[in-house]
Design a protein around this motif. Structure first.
Motif, PDB file in Angstrom:
ATOM      1  N   SER A 141      23.040  49.301  33.973  1.00  0.00           N
ATOM      2  CA  SER A 141      24.113  48.906  34.887  1.00  0.00           C
ATOM      3  C   SER A 141      25.427  49.474  34.374  1.00  0.00           C
ATOM      4  CB  SER A 141      24.207  47.375  34.975  1.00  0.00           C
ATOM      5  OG  SER A 141      22.977  46.821  35.376  1.00  0.00           O
ATOM      6  N   ALA A 142      25.876  50.542  34.975  1.00  0.00           N
ATOM      7  CA  ALA A 142      27.107  51.196  34.522  1.00  0.00           C
ATOM      8  C   ALA A 142      28.302  50.562  35.212  1.00  0.00           C
ATOM      9  CB  ALA A 142      27.052  52.695  34.805  1.00  0.00           C
ATOM     10  N   GLY A 143      28.654  49.369  34.776  1.00  0.00           N
ATOM     11  CA  GLY A 143      29.781  48.701  35.389  1.00  0.00           C
ATOM     12  C   GLY A 143      30.251  47.527  34.571  1.00  0.00           C
ATOM     13  N   VAL A 144      31.395  46.958  34.965  1.00  0.00           N
ATOM     14  CA  VAL A 144      31.948  45.785  34.304  1.00  0.00           C
ATOM     15  C   VAL A 144      32.344  44.770  35.362  1.00  0.00           C
ATOM     16  CG1 VAL A 144      32.816  47.093  32.329  1.00  0.00           C
ATOM     17  CG2 VAL A 144      34.306  46.709  34.309  1.00  0.00           C
ATOM     18  N   VAL A 145      32.455  43.529  34.940  1.00  0.00           N
ATOM     19  CA  VAL A 145      32.986  42.475  35.799  1.00  0.00           C
ATOM     20  C   VAL A 145      34.345  42.086  35.234  1.00  0.00           C
ATOM     21  CG1 VAL A 145      32.646  40.182  36.769  1.00  0.00           C
ATOM     22  CG2 VAL A 145      30.671  41.663  36.344  1.00  0.00           C
ATOM     23  N   LYS A 146      35.358  42.140  36.089  1.00  0.00           N
ATOM     24  CA  LYS A 146      36.729  41.839  35.681  1.00  0.00           C
ATOM     25  C   LYS A 146      37.051  40.400  36.065  1.00  0.00           C
ATOM     26  CE  LYS A 146      39.654  45.250  36.457  1.00  0.00           C
ATOM     27  NZ  LYS A 146      40.418  46.320  37.174  1.00  0.00           N
ATOM     28  N   PHE A 147      37.487  39.620  35.071  1.00  0.00           N
ATOM     29  CA  PHE A 147      37.770  38.205  35.278  1.00  0.00           C
ATOM     30  C   PHE A 147      39.249  37.912  35.051  1.00  0.00           C
ATOM     31  CE2 PHE A 147      33.237  37.941  34.131  1.00  0.00           C
ATOM     32  CZ  PHE A 147      32.757  37.040  35.068  1.00  0.00           C
ATOM     33  N   ARG A 148      39.778  37.016  35.886  1.00  0.00           N
ATOM     34  CA  ARG A 148      41.035  36.321  35.604  1.00  0.00           C
ATOM     35  C   ARG A 148      40.781  34.856  35.925  1.00  0.00           C
ATOM     36  NH1 ARG A 148      45.471  37.325  38.620  1.00  0.00           N
ATOM     37  NH2 ARG A 148      44.362  38.516  40.215  1.00  0.00           N
ATOM     38  N   MET A 149      40.868  33.997  34.907  1.00  0.00           N
ATOM     39  CA  MET A 149      40.488  32.593  35.043  1.00  0.00           C
ATOM     40  C   MET A 149      41.656  31.686  34.676  1.00  0.00           C
ATOM     41  SD  MET A 149      36.712  32.480  33.260  1.00  0.00           S
ATOM     42  CE  MET A 149      36.637  30.701  33.511  1.00  0.00           C
ATOM     43  N   HIS A 181      30.068  35.960  26.137  1.00  0.00           N
ATOM     44  CA  HIS A 181      31.498  36.249  25.986  1.00  0.00           C
ATOM     45  C   HIS A 181      32.250  34.979  25.628  1.00  0.00           C
ATOM     46  CE1 HIS A 181      35.186  38.559  26.570  1.00  0.00           C
ATOM     47  NE2 HIS A 181      35.702  37.486  27.146  1.00  0.00           N
ATOM     48  N   LYS A 182      33.313  35.172  24.818  1.00  0.00           N
ATOM     49  CA  LYS A 182      34.241  34.078  24.512  1.00  0.00           C
ATOM     50  C   LYS A 182      35.651  34.573  24.788  1.00  0.00           C
ATOM     51  CE  LYS A 182      31.318  32.073  20.932  1.00  0.00           C
ATOM     52  NZ  LYS A 182      31.191  31.707  19.505  1.00  0.00           N
ATOM     53  N   ALA A 195      44.092  35.256  29.574  1.00  0.00           N
ATOM     54  CA  ALA A 195      44.406  36.663  29.821  1.00  0.00           C
ATOM     55  C   ALA A 195      43.219  37.337  30.517  1.00  0.00           C
ATOM     56  CB  ALA A 195      44.709  37.371  28.503  1.00  0.00           C
ATOM     57  N   PRO A 196      43.468  38.318  31.383  1.00  0.00           N
ATOM     58  CA  PRO A 196      42.360  39.025  32.042  1.00  0.00           C
ATOM     59  C   PRO A 196      41.403  39.611  31.018  1.00  0.00           C
ATOM     60  CG  PRO A 196      44.474  39.629  33.022  1.00  0.00           C
ATOM     61  CD  PRO A 196      44.794  38.841  31.798  1.00  0.00           C
ATOM     62  N   PHE A 197      40.117  39.613  31.336  1.00  0.00           N
ATOM     63  CA  PHE A 197      39.120  40.193  30.432  1.00  0.00           C
ATOM     64  C   PHE A 197      37.994  40.798  31.244  1.00  0.00           C
ATOM     65  CE2 PHE A 197      37.953  35.762  31.075  1.00  0.00           C
ATOM     66  CZ  PHE A 197      36.570  35.794  31.247  1.00  0.00           C
ATOM     67  N   ALA A 268      39.295  27.766  38.201  1.00  0.00           N
ATOM     68  CA  ALA A 268      39.343  28.652  39.367  1.00  0.00           C
ATOM     69  C   ALA A 268      39.404  30.091  38.897  1.00  0.00           C
ATOM     70  CB  ALA A 268      40.551  28.331  40.239  1.00  0.00           C
ATOM     71  N   PHE A 269      38.893  30.983  39.732  1.00  0.00           N
ATOM     72  CA  PHE A 269      38.897  32.413  39.425  1.00  0.00           C
ATOM     73  C   PHE A 269      39.941  33.099  40.302  1.00  0.00           C
ATOM     74  CE2 PHE A 269      34.719  30.919  38.251  1.00  0.00           C
ATOM     75  CZ  PHE A 269      34.472  31.569  37.049  1.00  0.00           C
ATOM     76  N   ASP A 270      40.938  33.677  39.655  1.00  0.00           N
ATOM     77  CA  ASP A 270      41.903  34.488  40.396  1.00  0.00           C
ATOM     78  C   ASP A 270      41.352  35.888  40.648  1.00  0.00           C
ATOM     79  OD1 ASP A 270      43.771  32.459  40.518  1.00  0.00           O
ATOM     80  OD2 ASP A 270      44.626  32.966  38.574  1.00  0.00           O
ATOM     81  N   GLU A 271      40.365  36.273  39.840  1.00  0.00           N
ATOM     82  CA  GLU A 271      39.691  37.557  40.054  1.00  0.00           C
ATOM     83  C   GLU A 271      38.300  37.485  39.452  1.00  0.00           C
ATOM     84  OE1 GLU A 271      40.158  42.393  39.264  1.00  0.00           O
ATOM     85  OE2 GLU A 271      41.456  40.970  38.202  1.00  0.00           O
ATOM     86  N   CYS A 272      37.339  38.003  40.180  1.00  0.00           N
ATOM     87  CA  CYS A 272      35.974  38.178  39.670  1.00  0.00           C
ATOM     88  C   CYS A 272      35.363  39.323  40.471  1.00  0.00           C
ATOM     89  CB  CYS A 272      35.156  36.902  39.805  1.00  0.00           C
ATOM     90  SG  CYS A 272      33.453  37.076  39.202  1.00  0.00           S
ATOM     91  N   THR A 273      35.626  40.527  40.031  1.00  0.00           N
ATOM     92  CA  THR A 273      35.206  41.710  40.772  1.00  0.00           C
ATOM     93  C   THR A 273      34.341  42.608  39.907  1.00  0.00           C
ATOM     94  OG1 THR A 273      37.260  42.837  40.126  1.00  0.00           O
ATOM     95  CG2 THR A 273      37.234  41.716  42.250  1.00  0.00           C
ATOM     96  N   THR A 274      33.376  43.228  40.521  1.00  0.00           N
ATOM     97  CA  THR A 274      32.503  44.176  39.829  1.00  0.00           C
ATOM     98  C   THR A 274      33.014  45.590  40.074  1.00  0.00           C
ATOM     99  OG1 THR A 274      30.591  42.724  40.131  1.00  0.00           O
ATOM    100  CG2 THR A 274      30.142  45.034  39.601  1.00  0.00           C
ATOM    101  N   GLU A 275      33.130  46.327  39.015  1.00  0.00           N
ATOM    102  CA  GLU A 275      33.639  47.699  39.109  1.00  0.00           C
ATOM    103  C   GLU A 275      32.644  48.637  38.436  1.00  0.00           C
ATOM    104  OE1 GLU A 275      37.385  49.941  37.142  1.00  0.00           O
ATOM    105  OE2 GLU A 275      37.908  48.282  38.484  1.00  0.00           O
TER     106      GLU A 275
END
Length: 563
Positions: A141-149, A181-182, A195-197, A268-275
């Motif tokens: 899976s060549a991708g990442v999930v971007k989180f802002r929590m 992940h932590k 912070a976004p991760f 809550a998630f302000d961002e949860c996108t797969t890139e």
């Protein structure tokens, strides 16, 4: 034994439970070392290490291990569990807790690839503690999930403050939870905004968005166990299907005691996108070159080079740790370097009758400090030992600035279409404490936006605590109010890979280069570099135009750095 047959790629996750107390005033600080078996030398060699989890007798490690699995081959593994007493010290300086010896086939043969076994002493006797190893075939899976929590109204856990919340993300792996992940700790708040991760898609859910995920929020404590606040379970697919949903944190123990209990906060998630992104291999196939340069510490603290006690002493029976590091790392890097030319410098030394230099080309040529291949670097290193006086101080900033100058000019050429992309790796091999720490931190921060990484290999038994400050795994380095764009430094103490006076070159190279692919990807993605069609081979970096300003006009005289 040959391993040329079909193979699968596995991820191994490690957990321990019921570990013994090794520290007088607190719980143990465990980490695990995994070894593979070298058939050629009939010995176990270190493959990797987990992170250290403080004050924890039941650790679930986030660091995983990627291994190739060959069905037809016996692949011996060893897992050693330690209590960390000295950060960055050799294994001999840590408390041994226990070990298991097994095979990759034995793990795969267990139900759902889950091996649980009691820890044994080095003599094979049963001791306290249990280890669990979970195996799973890794999806591509060549991708990442971007989180802002963020969270609101989490429970207050600190007597004289609020809470210091952080999040642990785990995924379901054959009925067990494996930490993936932590987050950072946000201090003294009941409404944390983390912070976004980013989390690698394979690491998060093995490419399957329906995999069950668990989000646990804890209150960080300096001493003792961290306090559980609450948790919720979901999937990546569910989060992305309803991105504005709120997720109550539930603490079942607290809920059972209190009828009016509702939750321990809301996430809550302000961002949860797969890139989807190009991988490290995609960039290599697209023409990315890796260029490695070496900087060798020739300060007097190494000991006079003709004395057997010196860290620079070489003999037919035992080469120096410096030579081992150059060869082990160089042999890996040179496969990705089309011209096989390595700039190599010494610092903290002086030629007889001259001032101390912090950028002495090992081959003696200031206009062209390139050495031909790894053997060329070794030959120049041995030659330099015969003609310099070991001196001091231990200054890193000059050689970092030289590499940054080269990387900056080469990147400009690439962006102008005049060269293929090149990523620079500076290997600094040193025995002591940095003398110009403030200047070094400033140089690292300024270089963090350039296509370069710095690996510091610590030799000997000096105090290397300052090196961990540069290796900013927990928080990005700052200097003069400016924060680094990314983490570009890795510190590796060579003592971790020593048995007696011998060094495991393969294990050292693996540890030294472990973070390079991730740092390359950070840079390429930060600057939106395409992993496009292969470009013409790059010119040798130092051959582009003139030499760096620091070296110009110094073919017969040392640079103007003196003490």
């Amino acid at each position: 034994m040959s391993m040329n047959g079909p193979c699968s790629h596995l991820q191994l996750h490690v957990q321990c439970s019921k570990l013994p107390r090794k520290d007088t005033l607190s719980k143990s600080d465990p980490f695990v070392v995994i070894y593979t078996f070298d058939e050629r030398n009939n010995a176990f060699v270190e493959y990797g290490r987990t992170e250290t989890l403080s004050n924890n007798h039941n650790p679930d490690f986030a660091t995983g291990f990627d291994l190739s699995y060959f069905f037809e081959t016996t692949q011996k593994l060893r897992f050693d569990v330690y209590d960390e007493d000295t950060k960055g010290g050799s294994l001999q300086a840590q408390d041994f807790i226990g070990r298991i010896d097994t095979t990759l086939g034995s793990i795969m043969g267990e139900y759902h690839g889950r091996l649980t076994a009691p820890l044994l002493s080095k003599s094979g006797k049963k001791t306290k503690g249990v280890i669990t190893v979970l195996a799973e075939e890794a999806a591509k899976s060549a991708g990442v999930v971007k989180f802002r929590m963020r969270a609101t109204k989490v429970d207050k856990k600190d007597l004289f403050g609020k809470s210091d919340p952080y999040v642990v993300i785990s995924r379901n792996l054959s009925g067990s939870w494996a930490t993936v992940h932590k987050t950072e700790v946000v201090r003294n708040t009941l409404n944390p905004l983390w912070a976004p991760f980013e989390v690698d898609l394979t690491r998060l859910c093995n490419g399957n968005p329906e995999t069950a995920l668990k989000f646990e929020v804890f209150d960080w404590d300096r001493v003792g166990s961290h306090d559980f606040i609450g948790s919720f379970e979901t999937t990546l697919a569910a989060i992305q299907a309803d991105p504005h949903a709120e997720h109550p944190l539930i603490n079942l123990t607290k809920k059972a005691k209190k009828r009016s209990y509702r939750n321990s906060g809301v996430v809550a998630f302000d961002e949860c996108t797969t890139e989807l992104r190009p991988s490290f291999v995609d960039y290599l196939l697209g023409g990315l070159q890796l260029s490695c340069s070496f900087a060798v510490d020739f300060t007097a603290s190494n000991g006079r080079q003709d004395m057997p006690s010196s860290l620079h002493f070489n003999s037919p029976a035992q080469r120096s740790a410096y030579a081992t590091a150059i060869e082990a790392v160089g042999n890996i890097i040179q496969d990705y370097d089309s011209d096989k030319l390595f700039p190599a410098f010494g610092f903290g030394c002086r030629l007889p009758g001259q001032n101390v230099t912090f950028q002495l080309p090992l081959n003696g040529h200031y206009e062209n400090p390139m050495c031909n291949g790894v053997q060329g670097v070794l030959g120049a290193y041995y030659s330099t030992l015969q003609r310099v006086e070991l001196w001091g101080p231990t200054n890193f900033a000059p050689i970092i600035n030289i590499t940054a100058d080269i990387a900056g000019r080469h990147h400009a050429a690439f962006m102008g279409g005049r060269a293929a992309p090149t990523y620079f790796i500076l290997i600094i091999i040193t025995d002591g404490v940095i003398s110009d720490m403030a200047d070094t931190m400033d140089a690292v921060v300024k270089a963090s936006h350039l296509p370069m990484s710095i690996v510091i290999i610590g030799v000997g038994d000096a105090d290397f605590s300052a090196m961990h400050a540069l290796d900013s795994d927990d928080a990005l380095l700052e200097s003069k109010g400016v924060r680094a764009e990314r983490d570009i430094v890795q510190f590796v103490p060579i003592n971790q890979f020593m048995s007696g006076r011998a060094v495991s070159g393969a294990a050292l190279a693996r540890a030294v280069l472990a973070e390079i692919p991730g740092q390359v990807l950070q840079y390429c993605r930060k600057h939106n570099l395409p992993a496009g069609p292969r470009l013409p081979p790059a010119q040798p970096a130092m051959a582009m135009g003139s030499a760096p300003a620091q070296l110009q006009g110094q073919a017969s005289a040392p640079p103007p750095y003196s003490v």
